[in-house]
Design a protein around this motif. Structure first.
Motif, PDB file in Angstrom:
ATOM      1  N   THR A  40      81.906  59.619  50.082  1.00  0.00           N
ATOM      2  CA  THR A  40      82.205  59.199  48.722  1.00  0.00           C
ATOM      3  C   THR A  40      81.065  58.328  48.200  1.00  0.00           C
ATOM      4  N   GLY A  42      79.554  55.154  46.528  1.00  0.00           N
ATOM      5  CA  GLY A  42      79.902  53.748  46.374  1.00  0.00           C
ATOM      6  C   GLY A  42      79.316  53.209  45.077  1.00  0.00           C
ATOM      7  N   GLU A  43      79.160  51.907  45.027  1.00  0.00           N
ATOM      8  CA  GLU A  43      78.606  51.283  43.834  1.00  0.00           C
ATOM      9  C   GLU A  43      77.126  51.608  43.713  1.00  0.00           C
ATOM     10  N   GLY A  44      76.680  51.857  42.514  1.00  0.00           N
ATOM     11  CA  GLY A  44      75.276  52.137  42.250  1.00  0.00           C
ATOM     12  C   GLY A  44      74.850  53.517  42.734  1.00  0.00           C
ATOM     13  N   ALA A  48      78.888  55.797  50.472  1.00  0.00           N
ATOM     14  CA  ALA A  48      79.711  54.899  51.273  1.00  0.00           C
ATOM     15  C   ALA A  48      79.815  55.443  52.695  1.00  0.00           C
TER      16      ALA A  48
END
Length: 96
Positions: A40, A42-44, A48
């Motif tokens: 998945t 993640g941020e930015g 992840a």
């Protein structure tokens, strides 16, 4: 009539094994690839860490396929193994 029944039964057994090995093993491998590739974002946009449970399921699927392939190779080479190493596997005849 007995011959026809025997041939029909044998053909059914061969078809069942072909279906399980010819379709089942690629299916298990595909499920393993699917569980292995679940990443998945993640941020930015960074990826992840993958879910360890899904990774374990993937490795179990790969292990099942690897064991099935190794057993198939050993089954094909059972007479060679019996003659060379004097180990009888899958009902191989003893070396003379």
């Amino acid at each position: 009539m007995h011959t026809f029944e025997t041939m029909t039964k044998s053909l059914g057994e061969v078809a069942l094994v072909a279906l399980l090995l010819g379709g089942g093993l690629p299916l298990i491998f595909a499920v393993g690839v699917r569980f292995w590739a679940t990443e998945t974002a993640g941020e930015g946009g960074a990826l992840a860490k993958p879910n360890p449970v899904l990774q374990a399921i993937a490795y179990i699927c790969f292990g099942i396929v690897a064991v099935a392939v190794l057993l198939g190779i050993i089954y094909v080479a059972k007479d060679f193994i019996s003659h060379t190493f004097h180990i009888q596997l899958f009902g191989a005849k003893k070396a003379k």
